[in-house]
Design a protein around this motif. Structure first.
Motif, short mmCIF file in Angstrom:
data_model
loop_
_atom_site.label_atom_id
_atom_site.label_comp_id
_atom_site.label_asym_id
_atom_site.label_seq_id
_atom_site.Cartn_x
_atom_site.Cartn_y
_atom_site.Cartn_z
N TYR A 132 44.95 -18.40 35.04
CA TYR A 132 45.24 -19.34 35.78
C TYR A 132 46.65 -19.33 36.48
CZ TYR A 132 41.05 -20.38 33.30
OH TYR A 132 39.87 -20.53 33.04
N TYR A 165 51.14 -6.24 33.27
CA TYR A 165 49.79 -6.84 33.11
C TYR A 165 49.10 -6.32 31.72
CZ TYR A 165 44.78 -7.55 34.33
OH TYR A 165 43.49 -7.95 34.32
N ARG A 166 49.21 -7.53 31.01
CA ARG A 166 48.56 -7.17 29.52
C ARG A 166 49.34 -5.91 28.93
NH1 ARG A 166 46.60 -11.27 31.44
NH2 ARG A 166 44.65 -12.19 31.21
N TYR A 195 45.78 -21.55 41.64
CA TYR A 195 44.65 -20.57 41.12
C TYR A 195 43.39 -21.30 41.60
CZ TYR A 195 42.06 -16.99 38.31
OH TYR A 195 41.44 -15.93 37.88
N ARG A 228 37.58 -23.62 30.76
CA ARG A 228 37.38 -22.51 30.05
C ARG A 228 36.06 -22.78 29.04
NH1 ARG A 228 41.69 -18.66 29.32
NH2 ARG A 228 40.62 -17.86 27.48
N SER A 243 38.50 -11.45 27.28
CA SER A 243 38.19 -10.24 28.40
C SER A 243 38.10 -9.05 27.59
CB SER A 243 39.30 -10.38 29.53
OG SER A 243 39.45 -11.49 30.22
N ASN A 247 41.38 -6.25 34.58
CA ASN A 247 40.92 -6.18 36.02
C ASN A 247 41.72 -4.66 36.69
OD1 ASN A 247 39.36 -8.40 36.53
ND2 ASN A 247 41.06 -9.54 36.65
N SER A 277 38.31 -7.37 40.64
CA SER A 277 37.97 -8.37 39.79
C SER A 277 36.71 -7.69 38.88
CB SER A 277 37.36 -9.71 40.51
OG SER A 277 36.57 -10.34 39.52
N ASP A 283 29.04 -8.53 37.86
CA ASP A 283 28.04 -9.40 38.56
C ASP A 283 27.41 -9.25 39.92
OD1 ASP A 283 26.54 -11.90 39.07
OD2 ASP A 283 28.46 -13.37 39.17
N LYS A 284 28.36 -9.19 40.81
CA LYS A 284 27.63 -9.05 42.03
C LYS A 284 27.04 -7.55 42.64
CE LYS A 284 28.74 -13.68 43.40
NZ LYS A 284 29.45 -13.95 41.95
N LYS A 289 25.51 -9.38 34.73
CA LYS A 289 25.72 -10.63 33.89
C LYS A 289 24.68 -10.85 33.03
CE LYS A 289 27.31 -14.94 35.76
NZ LYS A 289 27.84 -15.84 36.88
N GLN A 302 30.52 -15.39 32.17
CA GLN A 302 31.83 -14.59 32.40
C GLN A 302 31.61 -13.22 31.99
OE1 GLN A 302 33.92 -12.91 33.72
NE2 GLN A 302 35.72 -14.07 34.03
N GLU A 339 41.26 -3.97 27.84
CA GLU A 339 42.27 -4.96 27.55
C GLU A 339 42.29 -5.14 25.94
OE1 GLU A 339 42.62 -9.10 29.43
OE2 GLU A 339 42.70 -9.62 27.17
#
Ligand code: EPU
Length: 343
Positions: A132, A165-166, A195, A228, A243, A247, A277, A283-284, A289, A302, A339
């Motif tokens: 977030y 990032y991570r 966010y 969440r 996760s 990403n 993402s 998903d898309k 999913k 998610q 990750e």
């Protein structure tokens, strides 16, 4: 107190994935002295040390690990006022969410967006947790560590921790055991609600911005907890590490190639490159999913979250995720990276 050294300990008991093999020696360290003793035990046996916190971002492979797992469970939270700010120092074994709750109860600002993330303070420092619009490195000041190479205690400033990032020095080089972390939090209200999910929560359609800005960090914490709870599986019921994939960050040419094919694809600029993402792609683009094989699946709310519904074998999880990576590569020609830390 003498160290409790467990032999052939089942690692599924110590990770939120609830899978994986055994480790030859397992030691929980509750103090500096324990830690020194545990390290010298491992070094005498000439065995590799693996540091573990809450086990919420680690997947151990199946079989016997010829190593020493040291679970670092240093307790305690202290606070100190420094002008407009408050410094909070926490032992690496403190539950991350307890620390966040401690800070929001005092209406301090800086950790509230990172509410409800499983794991320990130490693990959070390894992973540079983020959610977030906030990352651990935004409020971290310094980390107190044991340096395995030089065999001494030392303090690393945030800038020395190589945060990305991570990513961190702890994730990449593994030369340190974390004992404490110090955060610099604000007394003055500083809500960070840009966010998308938080905006939606605080600014439902038709309401006035000025009326809805959160007044306390506890309000933001509660918003994050409720967002969440709708997206993530419960750790009580499932094995998961949140996760599983990062990403992907791709160059502009790759982004433009993908955008031609998927004009709705969300992305954010990140130092001249584009962060895509994974959840949206799964998903898309791929309609994955909720996709499952045996006891392993991509979570229905998610898909970035890999869920283990009762398997003790991490091999099953790894085969499943390798398959997902291949599907993504075959369709989009981009590589997904984990990750989660696989050992
Ligand atoms: N989306 C879909 N379908 C879904 C879910 C999401 O299309 O089923 C799309 C949405 O359009 C959304 C986008 O994916 O715009 C991103 O989704 P979301 O905001 O849920 O965040 P994320 O990028 O998937 C990251 C972190 C999470 C963190 C959230 C919230 C990583 C790898 N993950 O997920 O961190 O909680 O943002 O800030 O960066 C973790 O690290 O374990 C973790 C859970």
């Amino acid at each position: 107190m003498a160290l409790n050294i467990k032999e052939n300990e089942e690692l599924s008991l110590h990770t939120t994935f609830k899978a994986g093999g055994e480790v030859l020696f397992f030691i929980e360290a509750f103090s500096k002295e324990d830690l020194i003793e545990a390290v010298s035990f491992a070094q005498k046996k000439d065995l590799e040390i693996v540091a573990l916190g809450g086990g919420s971002n680690t997947l151990f492979k199946d079989g016997l690990h010829n190593r020493v797992v040291i679970k670092v469970s240093i307790p305690g939270i202290e606070e100190k006022e420094v002008g407009e700010n408050v410094e909070i120092k926490a032992g690496s074994g403190v539950s991350w969410d307890k620390l966040v709750s401690f800070s929001t109860k005092k209406n301090l600002w800086g950790l509230e967006n990172l509410s409800s993330i499983p794991g320990s303070v130490g693990g959070a420092c390894v992973q540079n947790i983020g959610a977030y619009g906030a990352e651990l490195k935004d409020t971290l000041k310094e980390v107190f560590v044991f340096d395995l190479k030089n065999k001494n205690f030392t303090t690393l400033q945030k800038e020395e921790c190589e945060y990305g990032y991570r990513e961190s020095i702890f994730k990449n080089k593994k030369g340190y055991l974390i004992l404490e972390a110090t955060f610099l939090l604000k007394k003055n209200p500083s809500p960070k609600i840009e966010y998308k999910d938080l905006q939606k929560f605080f600014l439902p359609a038709g309401r006035q911005v000025k009326d809805l800005v959160p007044q306390t960090s506890e309000e933001v914490r509660e918003a994050v907890i409720s967002i969440r709870a709708k997206k993530f599986p419960s750790l009580k019921d499932y094995g998961t590490a949140g996760s599983y994939f990062k990403n992907p960050i791709v160059d502009m040419a790759t982004y433009e190639r993908l955008l031609k094919e998927y004009p709705d694809m969300p992305a954010h600029e990140s130092e001249g490159e584009m962060k895509l993402s994974t959840a949206w792609i799964l998903d898309k683009v791929l309609n994955l999913k909720g996709y499952s094989e045996g006891q392993i699946s991509l979570w229905k709310d998610q898909p970035l979250v890999v869920v283990n519904d009762g398997s003790k074998s991490s091999e099953e999880i790894i085969l499943f995720t390798e398959k997902i990576k291949k599907i993504v590569f075959d369709k989009l020609k981009i590589n997904l990276e984990e990750e989660v830390i696989i050992i």
